[in-house]
Design an enzyme around this catalytic site. Structure first.
Site, PDB file in Angstrom:
ATOM      1  N   ARG A   2      -1.386  -6.386  -8.428  1.00 24.62           N
ATOM      2  CA  ARG A   2      -0.168  -7.121  -8.072  1.00 24.62           C
ATOM      3  C   ARG A   2       0.098  -8.256  -9.053  1.00 24.62           C
ATOM      4  NH1 ARG A   2      -2.594  -8.115  -2.247  1.00 24.62           N
ATOM      5  NH2 ARG A   2      -4.292  -8.452  -3.716  1.00 24.62           N
ATOM      6  N   SER A  16      -3.014  -7.788   2.898  1.00 22.85           N
ATOM      7  CA  SER A  16      -3.394  -7.597   4.307  1.00 22.85           C
ATOM      8  C   SER A  16      -3.928  -8.906   4.883  1.00 22.85           C
ATOM      9  CB  SER A  16      -4.477  -6.526   4.420  1.00 22.85           C
ATOM     10  OG  SER A  16      -4.016  -5.301   3.926  1.00 22.85           O
ATOM     11  N   LYS A  56     -17.155  -7.052   3.545  1.00 21.99           N
ATOM     12  CA  LYS A  56     -16.454  -8.307   3.810  1.00 21.99           C
ATOM     13  C   LYS A  56     -16.502  -8.586   5.314  1.00 21.99           C
ATOM     14  CE  LYS A  56     -12.669  -6.648   1.407  1.00 21.99           C
ATOM     15  NZ  LYS A  56     -11.309  -6.669   0.908  1.00 21.99           N
ATOM     16  N   HIS A 109       0.841  -1.206   0.000  1.00 25.52           N
ATOM     17  CA  HIS A 109       0.000   0.000   0.000  1.00 25.52           C
ATOM     18  C   HIS A 109       0.875   1.255   0.000  1.00 25.52           C
ATOM     19  CE1 HIS A 109      -3.231  -2.602   2.130  1.00 25.52           C
ATOM     20  NE2 HIS A 109      -3.675  -2.354   0.909  1.00 25.52           N
TER      21      HIS A 109
HETATM   22  O1  PNS Z   1      -8.797  -2.929  -1.539  1.00 25.59           O
HETATM   23  P1  PNS Z   1     -10.130  -3.312  -1.002  1.00 25.59           P
HETATM   24  O2  PNS Z   1     -10.101  -3.388   0.471  1.00 25.59           O
HETATM   25  O3  PNS Z   1     -10.661  -4.560  -1.647  1.00 25.59           O
HETATM   26  O4  PNS Z   1     -11.104  -2.069  -1.394  1.00 25.59           O
HETATM   27  C1  PNS Z   1     -12.354  -2.233  -1.961  1.00 25.59           C
HETATM   28  C2  PNS Z   1     -13.017  -0.853  -2.174  1.00 25.59           C
HETATM   29  C3  PNS Z   1     -13.070  -0.075  -0.884  1.00 25.59           C
HETATM   30  C4  PNS Z   1     -12.215  -0.061  -3.197  1.00 25.59           C
HETATM   31  C5  PNS Z   1     -14.424  -1.117  -2.749  1.00 25.59           C
HETATM   32  O5  PNS Z   1     -15.071  -2.058  -1.947  1.00 25.59           O
HETATM   33  C6  PNS Z   1     -15.292   0.139  -2.806  1.00 25.59           C
HETATM   34  O6  PNS Z   1     -15.028   1.033  -3.584  1.00 25.59           O
HETATM   35  N1  PNS Z   1     -16.350   0.185  -1.981  1.00 25.59           N
HETATM   36  C7  PNS Z   1     -17.235   1.310  -1.912  1.00 25.59           C
HETATM   37  C8  PNS Z   1     -18.652   0.926  -2.358  1.00 25.59           C
HETATM   38  C9  PNS Z   1     -18.754   0.987  -3.867  1.00 25.59           C
HETATM   39  O7  PNS Z   1     -18.588   2.020  -4.492  1.00 25.59           O
HETATM   40  N2  PNS Z   1     -19.043  -0.185  -4.450  1.00 25.59           N
HETATM   41  C10 PNS Z   1     -19.128  -0.343  -5.876  1.00 25.59           C
HETATM   42  C11 PNS Z   1     -17.737  -0.587  -6.468  1.00 25.59           C
HETATM   43  S1  PNS Z   1     -17.846  -1.007  -8.147  1.00 25.59           S
END
Ligand code: PNS
Length: 186
Positions: A93, A131, A43, A19
């Site tokens: 990645r 993570s 999640k 990150h």
């Molecule tokens: O890296 P991560 O933890 O998988 O992040 C996921 C994240 C936070 C980027 C994604 O879950 C998100 O943008 N959530 C906000 C809700 C949203 O906009 N959902 C539609 C995404 S297409």
């Protein structure tokens, strides 16, 4: 010249060197970079509270003048609009990340065609760091030294083992039995 604000969204539970690597790369190409922690991830419940993740990220990014840490809830596209961001930064990645990231980028584009997703690759040294794996390894008594910032390593050991001394710096953490681990996740 256009002033581009980008969001680097995620759960950061906990922040890893991958990150941080991406934050550094993003800060080099965007005028402003907002590290945005999702407040209510769908999640599993996070190991670190929102305040803990925010304070770790603030400490880790304090030397980047154009980076700030915020939290958000709801749709990313709505948050982007609210802060005037024109780009979303995401890390890829390996090929395995691609499918999920592509789907998310295209869905966000459908929701807001003005918002661009920019993918960057972290240094190959961190291409296998996540993570989720970091938490699992510490929980099972392994060393993650060098994969996460030392500050995070200490806090992770406190969270999982109840003390920082067990596994910091040298990476020689002693295995603890399940009953010895107060913060152990089910
Ligand atoms: O890296 P991560 O933890 O998988 O992040 C996921 C994240 C936070 C980027 C994604 O879950 C998100 O943008 N959530 C906000 C809700 C949203 O906009 N959902 C539609 C995404 S297409």
């Amino acid at each position: 010249m256009k002033h581009v604000i980008a969001i680097y969204p995620g759960t950061f539970d906990p922040p890893t060197n991958g990150h941080l690597d991406l934050i550094q790369r993003g800060s080099n190409i965007f005028d402003e970079l907002i590290v945005a922690i999702l407040r209510n991830p769908e999640k599993e419940p996070p190991l670190f509270s929102l305040a803990e993740r925010r304070s770790m990220l603030e400490e880790l990014t304090k030397d980047f003048e154009n980076v700030r840490v915020e939290t958000f809830a709801g749709l990313l596209v709505d948050y982007a609009m609210q802060v005037g961001a024109g780009a979303v930064l995401r890390g890829i990645r390996a090929i395995s990340d691609y499918e999920y990231e592509l789907q998310m980028a295209l869905m966000n584009r459908k929701l807001d065609p003005q918002l661009e997703t920019v993918f960057m690759m972290p240094a190959e040294t961190y291409s296998y760091v996540s993570s989720r794996l970091v938490k699992e390894i510490v929980d099972l008594g392994g060393s993650v030294h060098g994969l996460i910032p030392e500050l995070v390593e200490e806090r992770l050991h406190v969270k999982v083992n109840g003390s920082a001394a067990a596994g910091n710096a040298a990476g020689g953490n002693r295995r603890k039995s399940a009953s010895e681990r107060p913060g152990r996740r089910k």
